[in-house]
Enzyme design. Structure first.
Site, mmCIF file in Angstrom:
data_model
loop_
_atom_site.group_PDB
_atom_site.id
_atom_site.type_symbol
_atom_site.label_atom_id
_atom_site.label_comp_id
_atom_site.label_asym_id
_atom_site.label_seq_id
_atom_site.Cartn_x
_atom_site.Cartn_y
_atom_site.Cartn_z
ATOM 1 N N ASN A 71 -12.494 -46.632 15.657
ATOM 2 C CA ASN A 71 -12.244 -46.465 17.094
ATOM 3 C C ASN A 71 -11.201 -47.499 17.505
ATOM 4 O OD1 ASN A 71 -12.320 -46.288 19.860
ATOM 5 N ND2 ASN A 71 -14.384 -47.144 20.076
ATOM 6 N N TRP A 72 -9.988 -47.029 17.717
ATOM 7 C CA TRP A 72 -8.898 -47.963 18.020
ATOM 8 C C TRP A 72 -8.918 -48.449 19.475
ATOM 9 C CZ3 TRP A 72 -4.134 -45.165 15.379
ATOM 10 C CH2 TRP A 72 -4.284 -45.247 13.983
ATOM 11 N N LYS A 73 -9.741 -47.824 20.297
ATOM 12 C CA LYS A 73 -9.797 -48.197 21.728
ATOM 13 C C LYS A 73 -8.384 -48.148 22.322
ATOM 14 C CE LYS A 73 -13.975 -50.670 20.637
ATOM 15 N NZ LYS A 73 -14.939 -51.713 20.940
ATOM 16 N N HIS A 119 -19.378 -43.717 24.721
ATOM 17 C CA HIS A 119 -19.165 -45.077 24.211
ATOM 18 C C HIS A 119 -19.565 -46.070 25.306
ATOM 19 C CE1 HIS A 119 -17.239 -48.753 22.926
ATOM 20 N NE2 HIS A 119 -17.278 -48.251 21.704
ATOM 21 N N GLU A 147 -18.330 -48.710 26.386
ATOM 22 C CA GLU A 147 -17.266 -49.141 27.304
ATOM 23 C C GLU A 147 -17.030 -48.087 28.378
ATOM 24 O OE1 GLU A 147 -14.449 -50.112 24.243
ATOM 25 O OE2 GLU A 147 -15.727 -51.784 23.670
ATOM 26 N N GLU A 178 -24.930 -47.913 18.800
ATOM 27 C CA GLU A 178 -24.067 -49.087 18.990
ATOM 28 C C GLU A 178 -24.703 -50.021 20.019
ATOM 29 O OE1 GLU A 178 -19.744 -48.367 17.795
ATOM 30 O OE2 GLU A 178 -19.949 -47.730 19.857
ATOM 31 N N GLY A 232 -17.821 -55.926 19.548
ATOM 32 C CA GLY A 232 -16.731 -56.869 19.784
ATOM 33 C C GLY A 232 -17.173 -58.309 19.888
ATOM 34 N N SER A 252 -19.507 -54.743 15.587
ATOM 35 C CA SER A 252 -19.084 -55.865 14.731
ATOM 36 C C SER A 252 -19.252 -55.587 13.235
ATOM 37 C CB SER A 252 -19.803 -57.152 15.132
ATOM 38 O OG SER A 252 -19.398 -57.537 16.429
ATOM 39 N N GLY A 309 -14.575 -50.837 15.536
ATOM 40 C CA GLY A 309 -13.467 -51.105 16.436
ATOM 41 C C GLY A 309 -12.503 -52.110 15.818
ATOM 42 N N GLY A 310 -12.742 -53.396 16.125
ATOM 43 C CA GLY A 310 -11.814 -54.456 15.745
ATOM 44 C C GLY A 310 -11.364 -54.421 14.287
HETATM 45 P P1 PGA Z 1 -16.372 -53.441 17.184
HETATM 46 O O1 PGA Z 1 -16.434 -52.112 18.099
HETATM 47 O O2 PGA Z 1 -16.399 -52.952 15.748
HETATM 48 O O3 PGA Z 1 -15.087 -54.108 17.559
HETATM 49 O O4 PGA Z 1 -17.577 -54.237 17.510
HETATM 50 C C1 PGA Z 1 -17.253 -51.032 17.747
HETATM 51 C C2 PGA Z 1 -17.141 -49.928 18.769
HETATM 52 O O5 PGA Z 1 -17.012 -50.236 19.969
HETATM 53 O O6 PGA Z 1 -17.164 -48.731 18.434
#
Ligand code: PGA
Length: 250
Positions: A11-13, A98, A100, A170, A176, A213, A234-235
């Site tokens: 997930n590149w956000k 998600h 966010e 999640e 994050g 994470s 994500g990251g």
């Molecule tokens: P993260 O994000 O790996 O940076 O914690 C995961 C996500 O939000 O899908």
């Protein structure tokens, strides 16, 4: 016994516009080749969907998805992307719910259900995300929160439709933050989710990913738990070298 199927979802956000996404894709393709039993899903920003899906189309193990959609096919919804548009740009999956989107953009459990239903109606796989905040966890409400988040989705989808759904657990406190759920914690919640699905007549085969994470240092211990069917990252998915290394670990 059939081989375990794992999904590694990136997930590149709000990162990697079209030119960076193209460079990333070319580099990633040069670094990797398909691994039996693993599929790699990429969720770029909507404006980069075409670039990524064009670059990646030669690889049958790679699927591209969109991070968010509106459930209507078209209309006066300024700033939104519809599922048919995302499909045309190469998306075959959509993230729904998600944290966010839920926390920063007011996405409700009902919106998530509508998006999942609309995606299924158009042959796109919804990846429905659920997870508790730290306050909810500390207050002993993890199970209640997850059951509440799943309820409208269970209401909206017929049991056979769940054969085309992916879930992601999640925990919000792990996203994050560098603080992942332990393999035990993740496995326990995945079991709870399966139990909840089974109460509604849904197959125990729905893939459930863990996200929060995940990195190349913890992915193997997480995936050592048979309750996990993959990871949503994500990251650690934002640079092609690191992501290529992570998806290749065994
Ligand atoms: P993260 O994000 O790996 O940076 O914690 C995961 C996500 O939000 O899908």
């Amino acid at each position: 016994m059939s081989e375990r199927q794992l999904i590694y979802a990136a997930n590149w956000k709000m990162n990697l516009g079209p030119s960076d996404a193209r460079r990333y894709s070319e580099r990633f393709l040069a670094l990797t080749s398909p691994i039996p039993g693993r599929s790699l899903w990429f969720f770029p920003p909507a404006v980069s969907l075409s670039a990524v899906s064009e670059c990646m189309q030669s690889r049958a193990d790679i699927r591209v998805g969109v991070q968010n959609v509106h459930w209507e096919a078209k209309g006066a919804f300024t700033g939104e992307v519809s599922i048919p548009m995302a499909l045309e740009a190469g998306a075959r999956a959509v993230l729904a719910g998600h944290s966010e989107r839920r926390q920063l953009f007011g996405e409700t459990d009902e919106y998530v259900a509508r998006k999942a239903k609309a995606a299924l109606n158009l042959g796109v796989t919804p990846v429905v995300c659920v997870g508790e905040t730290l306050a909810e966890r500390d207050g002993g409400r993890t199970e209640a929160v997850i059951v509440r988040q799943l309820a409208p989705v269970l209401e909206a989808l017929e049991p056979p439709e769940w054969n085309r759904v992916v879930l992601a657990y999640e925990p919000v406190w792990a996203i994050g933050t560098g603080k992942n759920a332990t393999p035990d914690d993740a496995a326990q919640i995945h079991e709870l989710i399966r139990l909840e699905l089974s109460h509604h007549g849904v197959s125990s085969r729905v893939p459930i990913l863990y996200g929060g994470s995940v990195n190349s240092g913890n992915v193997l211990s997480l995936l050592a738990r048979p309750q996990l069917d993959g990871v949503l990252v994500g990251g650690a998915s934002l640079d092609p070298e690191g992501w290529a290394e992570l998806v290749g670990l065994s």
